[in-house]
Scaffold this active site. Structure first.
Site, PDB file in Angstrom:
ATOM      1  N   HIS A  72       0.894  -1.182  -0.050  1.00 19.68           N
ATOM      2  CA  HIS A  72       0.178   0.123  -0.039  1.00 19.68           C
ATOM      3  C   HIS A  72       0.932   1.555  -0.072  1.00 19.68           C
ATOM      4  O   HIS A  72       1.789   1.628   0.982  1.00 19.68           O
ATOM      5  CB  HIS A  72      -0.876   0.056   1.186  1.00 19.68           C
ATOM      6  CG  HIS A  72      -1.923  -0.801   1.072  1.00 19.68           C
ATOM      7  ND1 HIS A  72      -3.238  -0.798   1.829  1.00 19.68           N
ATOM      8  CD2 HIS A  72      -2.396  -1.874   0.255  1.00 19.68           C
ATOM      9  CE1 HIS A  72      -3.993  -1.812   1.540  1.00 19.68           C
ATOM     10  NE2 HIS A  72      -3.667  -2.311   0.638  1.00 19.68           N
ATOM     11  N   TYR A 200      -8.895   5.250   7.948  1.00 18.75           N
ATOM     12  CA  TYR A 200      -9.239   5.548   9.368  1.00 18.75           C
ATOM     13  C   TYR A 200     -10.479   6.541   9.546  1.00 18.75           C
ATOM     14  O   TYR A 200     -10.443   7.740   8.821  1.00 18.75           O
ATOM     15  CB  TYR A 200      -7.951   6.190   9.897  1.00 18.75           C
ATOM     16  CG  TYR A 200      -6.983   5.261  10.093  1.00 18.75           C
ATOM     17  CD1 TYR A 200      -6.059   4.749   9.173  1.00 18.75           C
ATOM     18  CD2 TYR A 200      -6.489   4.649  11.318  1.00 18.75           C
ATOM     19  CE1 TYR A 200      -5.041   3.702   9.263  1.00 18.75           C
ATOM     20  CE2 TYR A 200      -5.646   3.609  11.706  1.00 18.75           C
ATOM     21  CZ  TYR A 200      -4.917   3.261  10.294  1.00 18.75           C
ATOM     22  OH  TYR A 200      -3.823   2.301  10.386  1.00 18.75           O
ATOM     23  N   PRO A 292      -3.680   0.072  18.830  1.00 15.94           N
ATOM     24  CA  PRO A 292      -3.401  -0.596  17.535  1.00 15.94           C
ATOM     25  C   PRO A 292      -3.559   0.610  16.645  1.00 15.94           C
ATOM     26  O   PRO A 292      -3.438   0.516  15.403  1.00 15.94           O
ATOM     27  CB  PRO A 292      -4.492  -1.618  17.415  1.00 15.94           C
ATOM     28  CG  PRO A 292      -5.289  -1.763  18.459  1.00 15.94           C
ATOM     29  CD  PRO A 292      -4.837  -0.815  19.560  1.00 15.94           C
ATOM     30  N   LYS A 296       1.218  -0.179  15.224  1.00 10.73           N
ATOM     31  CA  LYS A 296       2.688  -0.338  15.629  1.00 10.73           C
ATOM     32  C   LYS A 296       3.243  -1.690  16.331  1.00 10.73           C
ATOM     33  O   LYS A 296       4.319  -1.876  16.512  1.00 10.73           O
ATOM     34  CB  LYS A 296       3.166   0.884  16.393  1.00 10.73           C
ATOM     35  CG  LYS A 296       3.274   2.131  15.662  1.00 10.73           C
ATOM     36  CD  LYS A 296       4.431   2.276  14.884  1.00 10.73           C
ATOM     37  CE  LYS A 296       4.391   3.080  13.616  1.00 10.73           C
ATOM     38  NZ  LYS A 296       4.156   2.373  12.203  1.00 10.73           N
ATOM     39  N   TYR A 383       4.050   6.596  10.349  1.00  6.78           N
ATOM     40  CA  TYR A 383       3.097   5.403  10.101  1.00  6.78           C
ATOM     41  C   TYR A 383       3.930   4.098   9.322  1.00  6.78           C
ATOM     42  O   TYR A 383       3.986   3.106   9.769  1.00  6.78           O
ATOM     43  CB  TYR A 383       1.881   5.653   9.170  1.00  6.78           C
ATOM     44  CG  TYR A 383       1.000   4.672   8.999  1.00  6.78           C
ATOM     45  CD1 TYR A 383       1.046   3.658   8.044  1.00  6.78           C
ATOM     46  CD2 TYR A 383      -0.230   4.502   9.868  1.00  6.78           C
ATOM     47  CE1 TYR A 383       0.007   2.921   8.073  1.00  6.78           C
ATOM     48  CE2 TYR A 383      -1.274   3.809   9.663  1.00  6.78           C
ATOM     49  CZ  TYR A 383      -1.077   2.597   8.734  1.00  6.78           C
ATOM     50  OH  TYR A 383      -2.000   1.826   8.823  1.00  6.78           O
TER      51      TYR A 383
HETATM   52  P1  FAS Z   1       2.413 -11.984  21.793  1.00  7.37           P
HETATM   53  O1  FAS Z   1       1.418 -11.740  22.829  1.00  7.37           O
HETATM   54  O2  FAS Z   1       1.896 -12.001  20.247  1.00  7.37           O
HETATM   55  O3  FAS Z   1       3.116 -13.448  22.087  1.00  7.37           O
HETATM   56  C1  FAS Z   1       3.481 -13.884  23.227  1.00  7.37           C
HETATM   57  C2  FAS Z   1       3.491 -15.629  23.132  1.00  7.37           C
HETATM   58  O4  FAS Z   1       4.166 -15.820  24.617  1.00  7.37           O
HETATM   59  C3  FAS Z   1       2.018 -15.868  23.125  1.00  7.37           C
HETATM   60  O5  FAS Z   1       1.842 -17.101  22.084  1.00  7.37           O
HETATM   61  C4  FAS Z   1       1.798 -16.492  24.532  1.00  7.37           C
HETATM   62  O6  FAS Z   1       0.866 -17.513  24.460  1.00  7.37           O
HETATM   63  C5  FAS Z   1       3.041 -16.790  25.038  1.00  7.37           C
HETATM   64  N1  FAS Z   1       3.134 -16.884  26.509  1.00  7.37           N
HETATM   65  C6  FAS Z   1       2.476 -15.978  27.517  1.00  7.37           C
HETATM   66  N2  FAS Z   1       2.765 -16.107  28.617  1.00  7.37           N
HETATM   67  C7  FAS Z   1       3.576 -17.223  28.669  1.00  7.37           C
HETATM   68  C8  FAS Z   1       4.339 -18.430  29.675  1.00  7.37           C
HETATM   69  N3  FAS Z   1       4.254 -17.890  30.819  1.00  7.37           N
HETATM   70  N4  FAS Z   1       5.194 -19.116  29.049  1.00  7.37           N
HETATM   71  C9  FAS Z   1       5.270 -19.440  27.763  1.00  7.37           C
HETATM   72  N5  FAS Z   1       4.454 -18.906  26.768  1.00  7.37           N
HETATM   73  C10 FAS Z   1       3.866 -17.803  27.028  1.00  7.37           C
HETATM   74  N6  FAS Z   1      -0.827  -4.762  16.749  1.00  7.37           N
HETATM   75  C11 FAS Z   1      -0.793  -4.173  15.379  1.00  7.37           C
HETATM   76  O7  FAS Z   1       0.012  -3.616  14.952  1.00  7.37           O
HETATM   77  N7  FAS Z   1      -2.256  -4.030  15.025  1.00  7.37           N
HETATM   78  C12 FAS Z   1      -3.423  -4.470  15.441  1.00  7.37           C
HETATM   79  O8  FAS Z   1      -4.363  -4.273  14.763  1.00  7.37           O
HETATM   80  C13 FAS Z   1      -3.273  -5.371  16.587  1.00  7.37           C
HETATM   81  N8  FAS Z   1      -4.439  -5.867  17.255  1.00  7.37           N
HETATM   82  C14 FAS Z   1      -4.122  -6.440  18.450  1.00  7.37           C
HETATM   83  C15 FAS Z   1      -5.257  -6.975  19.054  1.00  7.37           C
HETATM   84  C16 FAS Z   1      -5.269  -7.865  20.151  1.00  7.37           C
HETATM   85  C17 FAS Z   1      -6.522  -8.316  20.942  1.00  7.37           C
HETATM   86  C18 FAS Z   1      -3.922  -7.787  20.864  1.00  7.37           C
HETATM   87  C19 FAS Z   1      -3.808  -8.432  22.338  1.00  7.37           C
HETATM   88  C20 FAS Z   1      -2.965  -7.279  20.519  1.00  7.37           C
HETATM   89  C21 FAS Z   1      -2.929  -6.665  18.853  1.00  7.37           C
HETATM   90  N9  FAS Z   1      -1.860  -5.972  18.498  1.00  7.37           N
HETATM   91  C22 FAS Z   1      -2.201  -5.208  17.390  1.00  7.37           C
HETATM   92  C23 FAS Z   1      -0.537  -5.997  19.131  1.00  7.37           C
HETATM   93  C24 FAS Z   1      -0.092  -7.293  18.543  1.00  7.37           C
HETATM   94  O9  FAS Z   1       0.057  -7.601  17.311  1.00  7.37           O
HETATM   95  C25 FAS Z   1       1.256  -7.681  19.275  1.00  7.37           C
HETATM   96  O10 FAS Z   1       2.032  -6.346  19.024  1.00  7.37           O
HETATM   97  C26 FAS Z   1       2.265  -8.664  18.744  1.00  7.37           C
HETATM   98  O11 FAS Z   1       1.326  -9.976  19.100  1.00  7.37           O
HETATM   99  C27 FAS Z   1       3.404  -8.787  19.678  1.00  7.37           C
HETATM  100  O12 FAS Z   1       3.887  -9.923  19.465  1.00  7.37           O
HETATM  101  P2  FAS Z   1       4.621 -10.516  20.563  1.00  7.37           P
HETATM  102  O13 FAS Z   1       5.503  -9.772  21.135  1.00  7.37           O
HETATM  103  O14 FAS Z   1       5.361 -11.894  20.174  1.00  7.37           O
HETATM  104  O15 FAS Z   1       3.556 -11.045  21.776  1.00  7.37           O
HETATM  105  C1  PHB Z   2      -5.463  -4.523  11.199  1.00  9.86           C
HETATM  106  O1  PHB Z   2      -5.665  -4.691   9.851  1.00  9.86           O
HETATM  107  O2  PHB Z   2      -5.772  -5.297  11.882  1.00  9.86           O
HETATM  108  C2  PHB Z   2      -5.089  -3.240  11.566  1.00  9.86           C
HETATM  109  C3  PHB Z   2      -4.619  -2.134  10.470  1.00  9.86           C
HETATM  110  C4  PHB Z   2      -4.086  -1.056  10.909  1.00  9.86           C
HETATM  111  C5  PHB Z   2      -4.410  -0.511  12.023  1.00  9.86           C
HETATM  112  C6  PHB Z   2      -4.799  -1.713  13.210  1.00  9.86           C
HETATM  113  C7  PHB Z   2      -5.182  -3.023  12.891  1.00  9.86           C
HETATM  114  O3  PHB Z   2      -3.757   0.549  12.752  1.00  9.86           O
END
Ligand code: FAS
Ligand code: PHB
Length: 390
Positions: A72, A200, A292, A296, A383
């Site tokens: 994009h 957005y 989100p 980032k 961004y």
């Molecule tokens: P993660 O949380 O992805 O991974 C951590 C891992 O550690 C998990 O698999 C967990 O099961 C494991 N773990 C936890 N405790 C443990 C333990 N005691 N022992 C062993 N393993 C354990 N980011 C965006 O950029 N855009 C978005 O739209 C967006 N939407 C999101 C929506 C939700 C609901 C959430 C919660 C986050 C969102 N994020 C988004 C942020 C998300 O993408 C995170 O930044 C990303 O998953 C970060 O990756 P990790 O640091 O690997 O953490």
């Molecule tokens: C998504 O595609 O899940 C998404 C994209 C941009 C954002 C947040 C979430 O800022």
């Protein structure tokens, strides 16, 4: 078991670190509390910065991302019923890649499995020990048996609710937090995206976001009250509410369909300082959370991993400088992303206490943003991802 690095967590941070360490000839095991299916079932991020794309290529797992991801050149801001495009490529010469976190995680899992690299899923009672000594350990249970891993370093990639940050003495940690008074209700549907790029939306009924995973799969969000429940939202109610927040052309073009995932995520800004405690190093959501709105979260996890991979590689080559500066290098970039994510959230959402004055300030800032090249350039460079050196 003895390895050089014990990685806790098989999310994007842990898996990407494991892949990069393997490429550097550094042995690592990943210990994950959930099953692979559970990890892949979490629907999260969708936008990759160029730095994250480059890191996936360095890790040797970028093939499907380039084949199936969507490049994009810009995004659109919609307010007062009108859309305004921010042209990243024209303003800062960079683009973003639309490729779901689920697919990125799948590619990393598949690559790790193909290499036969040690990964423990469904590990119970994971605990980290002696990370303030030169001999840190990890213990866990699997199928009722107790296991221990001796290592040189522990990489805490276990997310916001993980065990690693929780194992640090509270007086050694300073946290910063802001919880937002609303959530995001997200829906995934096998319907064509409403537009070529993301939209957005700032609307009097609340924020909305039109995103996508492919040309046939869409991801939409609407701001909802913090205490709302996903059970209150039928698909039909969601689509009706989204339409009310879109401009006329997008509302007419919107293709609706059954949800294949629907969930509510809370929004918070959070940073823990520092990110290193002796032989324990935090990376990704284990150390910080962003709302989100600025896309980032996943990208910050990737930039922490880039610094950690380089620091550990240098350590084994006898150079400790990058390791000694790991936390400050990550935090310098984290706080800029925290600021941008907070700013985008403040600009686009309805805040219960902002009142009419707050709404007029948002409108004035949006008008300035879309009519000033300097302001649009500032949004664009944040961004697409600030350079790693800054
Ligand atoms: P993660 O949380 O992805 O991974 C951590 C891992 O550690 C998990 O698999 C967990 O099961 C494991 N773990 C936890 N405790 C443990 C333990 N005691 N022992 C062993 N393993 C354990 N980011 C965006 O950029 N855009 C978005 O739209 C967006 N939407 C999101 C929506 C939700 C609901 C959430 C919660 C986050 C969102 N994020 C988004 C942020 C998300 O993408 C995170 O930044 C990303 O998953 C970060 O990756 P990790 O640091 O690997 O953490
Ligand atoms: C998504 O595609 O899940 C998404 C994209 C941009 C954002 C947040 C979430 O800022």
């Amino acid at each position: 078991m003895r390895v050089q690095i014990a990685i806790i967590g098989a999310g994007p941070a842990g898996l990407l670190l494991g892949q990069l360490l393997h490429g550097a000839g550094i042995s690592a095991v990943i210990i994950e509390q959930r099953s692979q299916e559970y990890v892949l079932g979490r629907i999260r991020a969708g936008v990759l910065e160029q730095g994250t794309v480059e890191l996936m290529d360095i890790a040797g797992v970028g093939g499907r991302m380039h084949r199936e991801g969507l490049v994009h050149d810009g995004t659109e801001l919609c307010f007062k019923g009108e859309r305004h495009r921010i042209d990243f490529h024209k303003l800062v010469g960079k683009t973003v890649m639309i490729y779901g976190q689920t697919e990125l995680t799948r590619d990393l899992m598949d690559a790790r499995r193909a290499l036969g690299l040690p990964t423990v899923y469904e590990a119970a009672n994971v605990a980290v020990h002696d990370f303030d000594t030169a001999h840190p350990r990890v213990t866990y249970e699997k199928d009722g048996l107790a296991h221990e891993v001796q290592c040189d370093f522990i990489a805490g990639c276990d997310g916001f609710h993980g065990v690693c940050r929780a194992s640090v003495p509270t007086d050694a940690l300073h946290t910063y937090e802001r919880v937002y008074p609303f959530g995001w209700l997200g829906i995934l549907s096998d319907t064509p995206p409403v537009s070529d790029e993301l939209i957005y939306v700032n609307h009097e009924r609340g924020f909305a976001l039109c995103s996508q995973r492919s040309t046939t799969r869409s991801r939409y969000y609407v701001q909802c009250p913090l205490d709302d429940k996903v059970e209150n939202w039928s698909d039909e109610r969601f689509w009706d509410e989204l339409r009310l927040r879109l401009d006329r052309e997008a509302a007419e073009r919107l293709v609706t369909g059954p949800s294949i995932e629907k969930s509510i995520a809370p929004l918070r800004s959070f940073v823990a300082e520092p990110l290193r405690f002796g032989r324990l190093l935090l990376a990704g959501d284990a150390g910080h959370i962003v709302p989100p709105t600025g896309a980032k979260g996943l990208n910050l996890a990737a930039s922490d991993v880039r610094f950690l991979w380089q620091a550990l590689e240098d350590h084994y080559r006898g150079n400790q400088t990058a390791l000694e500066h790991y936390s400050e290098r990550c935090l310098a970039r984290i706080w800029k992303a925290e600021r941008f994510s907070w700013w985008m959230t403040s600009l686009l959402h309805r805040f219960p206490d902002n009142g009419d004055f707050g709404r007029k300030i948002q409108e004035a800032e949006l008008e300035y943003l879309v009519h000033s090249e300097a302001a649009s350039t500032s949004l664009a460079e944040n961004y697409v991802g600030l350079p790693f050196g800054e």
